[in-house]
Design a protein around this motif. Structure first.
Motif, PDB file in Angstrom:
ATOM      1  N   ILE A  22       0.565  -7.722 -17.172  1.00  0.00           N
ATOM      2  CA  ILE A  22      -0.321  -6.708 -16.611  1.00  0.00           C
ATOM      3  C   ILE A  22      -0.511  -5.629 -17.670  1.00  0.00           C
ATOM      4  CG2 ILE A  22      -0.617  -5.007 -14.779  1.00  0.00           C
ATOM      5  CD1 ILE A  22       1.332  -6.764 -13.087  1.00  0.00           C
ATOM      6  N   HIS A  23      -1.636  -5.646 -18.371  1.00  0.00           N
ATOM      7  CA  HIS A  23      -1.831  -4.720 -19.486  1.00  0.00           C
ATOM      8  C   HIS A  23      -2.115  -3.297 -19.014  1.00  0.00           C
ATOM      9  CE1 HIS A  23      -2.948  -8.193 -22.457  1.00  0.00           C
ATOM     10  NE2 HIS A  23      -1.751  -8.324 -21.900  1.00  0.00           N
ATOM     11  N   ASP A  24      -2.814  -3.140 -17.906  1.00  0.00           N
ATOM     12  CA  ASP A  24      -3.088  -1.818 -17.340  1.00  0.00           C
ATOM     13  C   ASP A  24      -3.027  -1.938 -15.830  1.00  0.00           C
ATOM     14  OD1 ASP A  24      -4.652   1.034 -18.209  1.00  0.00           O
ATOM     15  OD2 ASP A  24      -4.914   0.384 -16.140  1.00  0.00           O
ATOM     16  N   ARG A  43      -2.468   5.648  -0.723  1.00  0.00           N
ATOM     17  CA  ARG A  43      -3.141   6.451  -1.734  1.00  0.00           C
ATOM     18  C   ARG A  43      -3.105   5.755  -3.102  1.00  0.00           C
ATOM     19  NH1 ARG A  43      -5.052  11.272  -1.076  1.00  0.00           N
ATOM     20  NH2 ARG A  43      -4.542  11.861  -3.214  1.00  0.00           N
ATOM     21  N   MET A  44      -2.842   6.508  -4.144  1.00  0.00           N
ATOM     22  CA  MET A  44      -3.010   6.022  -5.510  1.00  0.00           C
ATOM     23  C   MET A  44      -2.050   4.891  -5.876  1.00  0.00           C
ATOM     24  SD  MET A  44      -5.513   7.850  -6.561  1.00  0.00           S
ATOM     25  CE  MET A  44      -6.340   9.428  -6.334  1.00  0.00           C
ATOM     26  N   GLY A  45      -0.903   4.818  -5.213  1.00  0.00           N
ATOM     27  CA  GLY A  45       0.081   3.819  -5.590  1.00  0.00           C
ATOM     28  C   GLY A  45      -0.335   2.390  -5.317  1.00  0.00           C
ATOM     29  N   PHE A  46      -1.351   2.200  -4.484  1.00  0.00           N
ATOM     30  CA  PHE A  46      -1.771   0.844  -4.132  1.00  0.00           C
ATOM     31  C   PHE A  46      -2.134   0.030  -5.362  1.00  0.00           C
ATOM     32  CE2 PHE A  46      -5.111  -2.238  -3.311  1.00  0.00           C
ATOM     33  CZ  PHE A  46      -4.550  -3.009  -2.308  1.00  0.00           C
ATOM     34  N   ASP A  47      -2.883   0.637  -6.291  1.00  0.00           N
ATOM     35  CA  ASP A  47      -3.378  -0.100  -7.453  1.00  0.00           C
ATOM     36  C   ASP A  47      -2.256  -0.799  -8.202  1.00  0.00           C
ATOM     37  OD1 ASP A  47      -5.977   0.640  -6.953  1.00  0.00           O
ATOM     38  OD2 ASP A  47      -6.041   2.230  -8.470  1.00  0.00           O
ATOM     39  N   SER A  48      -1.141  -0.101  -8.391  1.00  0.00           N
ATOM     40  CA  SER A  48      -0.024  -0.667  -9.150  1.00  0.00           C
ATOM     41  C   SER A  48       0.837  -1.589  -8.290  1.00  0.00           C
ATOM     42  CB  SER A  48       0.844   0.446  -9.733  1.00  0.00           C
ATOM     43  OG  SER A  48       0.130   1.212 -10.674  1.00  0.00           O
ATOM     44  N   GLU A  49       1.132  -1.175  -7.072  1.00  0.00           N
ATOM     45  CA  GLU A  49       2.053  -1.968  -6.254  1.00  0.00           C
ATOM     46  C   GLU A  49       1.493  -3.345  -5.933  1.00  0.00           C
ATOM     47  OE1 GLU A  49       4.732  -1.873  -2.172  1.00  0.00           O
ATOM     48  OE2 GLU A  49       4.171  -0.007  -3.189  1.00  0.00           O
ATOM     49  N   ILE A  50       0.207  -3.431  -5.635  1.00  0.00           N
ATOM     50  CA  ILE A  50      -0.342  -4.744  -5.299  1.00  0.00           C
ATOM     51  C   ILE A  50      -0.249  -5.689  -6.492  1.00  0.00           C
ATOM     52  CG2 ILE A  50      -2.740  -4.144  -5.891  1.00  0.00           C
ATOM     53  CD1 ILE A  50      -1.509  -6.416  -2.990  1.00  0.00           C
ATOM     54  N   LEU A  51      -0.363  -5.170  -7.708  1.00  0.00           N
ATOM     55  CA  LEU A  51      -0.260  -6.029  -8.880  1.00  0.00           C
ATOM     56  C   LEU A  51       1.163  -6.548  -9.058  1.00  0.00           C
ATOM     57  CD1 LEU A  51      -2.480  -4.212 -11.551  1.00  0.00           C
ATOM     58  CD2 LEU A  51      -3.131  -5.883  -9.816  1.00  0.00           C
ATOM     59  N   VAL A  52       2.145  -5.661  -8.877  1.00  0.00           N
ATOM     60  CA  VAL A  52       3.538  -6.096  -8.994  1.00  0.00           C
ATOM     61  C   VAL A  52       3.839  -7.172  -7.954  1.00  0.00           C
ATOM     62  CG1 VAL A  52       5.944  -5.385  -8.736  1.00  0.00           C
ATOM     63  CG2 VAL A  52       4.349  -3.943 -10.003  1.00  0.00           C
ATOM     64  N   ARG A  53       3.398  -6.959  -6.737  1.00  0.00           N
ATOM     65  CA  ARG A  53       3.701  -7.921  -5.673  1.00  0.00           C
ATOM     66  C   ARG A  53       2.952  -9.231  -5.879  1.00  0.00           C
ATOM     67  NH1 ARG A  53       6.847  -6.211  -1.687  1.00  0.00           N
ATOM     68  NH2 ARG A  53       7.292  -3.973  -1.536  1.00  0.00           N
ATOM     69  N   LEU A  54       1.736  -9.186  -6.420  1.00  0.00           N
ATOM     70  CA  LEU A  54       1.039 -10.430  -6.769  1.00  0.00           C
ATOM     71  C   LEU A  54       1.789 -11.165  -7.870  1.00  0.00           C
ATOM     72  CD1 LEU A  54      -2.676  -9.197  -6.666  1.00  0.00           C
ATOM     73  CD2 LEU A  54      -1.676 -10.958  -5.193  1.00  0.00           C
ATOM     74  N   SER A  55       2.321 -10.418  -8.822  1.00  0.00           N
ATOM     75  CA  SER A  55       3.110 -11.036  -9.886  1.00  0.00           C
ATOM     76  C   SER A  55       4.353 -11.708  -9.317  1.00  0.00           C
ATOM     77  CB  SER A  55       3.508  -9.970 -10.917  1.00  0.00           C
ATOM     78  OG  SER A  55       4.352 -10.499 -11.917  1.00  0.00           O
ATOM     79  N   TRP A  56       5.002 -11.068  -8.353  1.00  0.00           N
ATOM     80  CA  TRP A  56       6.209 -11.646  -7.749  1.00  0.00           C
ATOM     81  C   TRP A  56       5.942 -12.999  -7.090  1.00  0.00           C
ATOM     82  CZ3 TRP A  56       8.425  -6.764  -4.809  1.00  0.00           C
ATOM     83  CH2 TRP A  56       9.036  -5.911  -5.748  1.00  0.00           C
TER      84      TRP A  56
END
Length: 248
Positions: free
Chosen positions: A150-152, A177-190
């Motif tokens: 995940i580069h960004d 709020r703003m945390g969704f953008d990052s958390e969904i990527l981490v969970r998709l990676s998992w």
């Protein structure tokens, strides 16, 4: 399901670029899901006028502001209800390079199982504090995903594979709020989703409006990354062999 994308824009008090953005997106003849996240009267009227003017526009309205993350989740669910397999998200504040929409869609169609994410190319308009904050968040995402794929993690220009994304949304309470953008990527990676990174120019326009709350949102992001770190540790026995295998 065959590949079919929707274009999705969360909107909260961003009146300046909406008409031009929807006009540009109308050339793709795809559903354009506009999510009015409790905007003021001016922005709400623009959105309603656009929904009346363009047959491809689907307007969803929150009675009150619920946060960008919730607006995105509302838009993703509406795209799925329209029979779409993927949803391309653009922000409404004029930061993104609209001419790259076709490129993002092409990459997504070539890699339908992947999450396509923008890798910003910033110019001099980017505030340095925001830039440094982004890198701090990226480091946490790399740690919590045990991956540099995940580069960004914060760019709002991206294409979601809806089946995998909605499965997570149905299982976990995600940040509104703003945390969704990052958390969904981490969970998709998992869960093993692959990422395609697409370089794209990002600017901070003169009429751009930021709703980032420096202290409140940074505190929420800190709590989110701490929670994800604990989740990563729980998944470490499964994730680590997968990551090591991926290097072979």
């Amino acid at each position: 399901m065959s590949y079919r994308a929707a274009l999705m824009i969360p909107v909260y008090n961003h009146p300046h670029y909406l008409a031009a953005l929807v006009e540009y997106l109308s050339q793709f003849a795809l559903p354009i899901v506009l999510v009015n996240d409790g905007s003021n009267a001016e922005t709400s009227q623009i959105l309603r006028d656009l929904a009346a003017q363009y047959r491809d526009v689907v307007l969803v309205e929150h009675a009150q502001n619920m946060g960008k993350g919730q607006a995105v989740m509302t838009g993703l669910r509406r795209a799925a209800e329209l029979g779409c397999s993927h949803a391309l998200q653009l922000d409404a504040d004029g930061q993104h390079h609209w001419q790259d929409v076709a490129k993002f869609l092409a990459v997504s169609e070539q890699h339908p199982e992947a999450m396509v994410i923008g890798q910003p190319i910033f110019d001099e308009s980017v505030p340095k504090k925001r830039l440094y904050g982004r890198y701090a968040s990226h480091i946490w995402v790399w740690i919590n995903s045990l991956s540099l794929e995940i580069h960004d993690s914060m760019c709002g220009f991206r294409v979601y594979p809806l089946a995998a994304t909605l499965a997570i949304m149905d299982q976990v309470e995600l940040p509104a709020r703003m945390g969704f953008d990052s958390e969904i990527l981490v969970r998709l990676s998992w869960v093993g989703v692959h990422f395609e990174n697409v370089a794209t120019p990002v600017i901070y326009p003169e009429q751009g409006i930021s709703h980032f709350r420096l202290w409140e949102d940074n505190w929420e992001l800190t709590k989110m990354h701490s929670r994800l770190f604990a989740g990563m540790l729980c998944r470490l026995p499964r994730l680590l062999p997968q990551r090591l295998k991926g290097r072979d």
